[in-house]
Design an enzyme around this catalytic site. Structure first.
Site, PDB file in Angstrom:
ATOM      1  N   ARG A 238     -43.859  55.574  -9.796  1.00 51.52           N
ATOM      2  CA  ARG A 238     -42.905  54.750  -9.060  1.00 51.52           C
ATOM      3  C   ARG A 238     -43.634  53.643  -8.325  1.00 51.52           C
ATOM      4  O   ARG A 238     -44.860  53.657  -8.172  1.00 51.52           O
ATOM      5  CB  ARG A 238     -42.112  55.611  -8.075  1.00 51.52           C
TER       6      ARG A 238
ATOM      7  N   CYS B 227     -45.976  55.662   3.376  1.00 52.93           N
ATOM      8  CA  CYS B 227     -45.737  54.421   2.635  1.00 52.93           C
ATOM      9  C   CYS B 227     -46.866  53.408   2.841  1.00 52.93           C
ATOM     10  O   CYS B 227     -46.685  52.199   2.660  1.00 52.93           O
ATOM     11  CB  CYS B 227     -44.394  53.810   3.014  1.00 52.93           C
TER      12      CYS B 227
END
Length: 204
Positions: free
Chosen positions: A71, A169
């Protein structure tokens, strides 16, 4: 989205790697008339690292597996008490760009939280949804042959400590939160149904 409303699959708790491979297989095998699908699941504890691997520090604990996945984005954590919603969509057929889909995903989470009186927002510099600068939902997608897979995760009622062992993240010091800590007492299944309704409206 060109083929009616998406098929909803309630998968229960699933292994991350097995579900990822199933998404890849579905995307490779789908045809022009294949219906879009939304997969709702929850994973055992796992760190996942996306394709943006620059300047990523490895997790500071080794008791949770790390999966290198395909991803977009950097590193995050999945675990019990977190809603994971995978979107297997034919973007080319729908006319949506990835950016437009990300906006709709974020918008669905924001709208769902607003029903509980929680003010949330996206950030242009860091995809996801935030409440008071704390991240509550993460997003990551993969595009192949005009179709996407992967999706979003929403923290509901989980042990947040594994996030402390990573830069969520890729952002050092980024704080995370969850619906329970915001005073939302409904269980994950109920919140997931509300989120699905918002997503389905946005994708109609």
């Amino acid at each position: 989205m060109g083929q009616g409303r998406p098929v909803i699959r309630q998968l229960g708790r699933t292994d991350y790697a097995e579900t990822w491979r199933a998404m890849q297989a579905f995307t490779v095998q789908r045809g022009a008339d294949t219906a879009d699908e939304l997969w709702l699941t929850e994973h055992p504890p796992v760190y996942t690292q996306g394709l943006n691997r620059k300047d990523i520090r490895p997790p500071l604990r080794d008791d949770i597996p790390l999966v290198l996945t395909d991803r977009g984005g950097k590193i995050t954590y999945h675990g019990p008490g977190q809603i994971v919603l995978y979107l297997l969509l034919d973007l080319k057929r729908s006319g949506l760009t990835v950016r437009q889909l990300v906006d709709r995903m974020e918008g669905a989470v924001v709208a769902m939280l607003a029903e509980y009186g929680i003010a949330a927002q996206g950030r242009p510099d860091a995809p996801g949804v935030y409440v008071n600068d704390c991240k509550i939902a993460s997003l990551g997608l993969r595009l192949k042959n005009g179709c996407c897979y992967h999706g979003l995760s929403l923290n509901v009622d989980m042990d947040l400590s594994p996030f402390h062992a990573i830069d969520p993240c890729g952002y050092r010091g980024l704080q995370v939160t969850q619906t329970r800590d915001l005073g939302i007492v409904e269980v994950a299944d109920t919140i997931a149904e509300r989120l699905l309704e918002k997503i389905k409206v946005d994708l109609a």
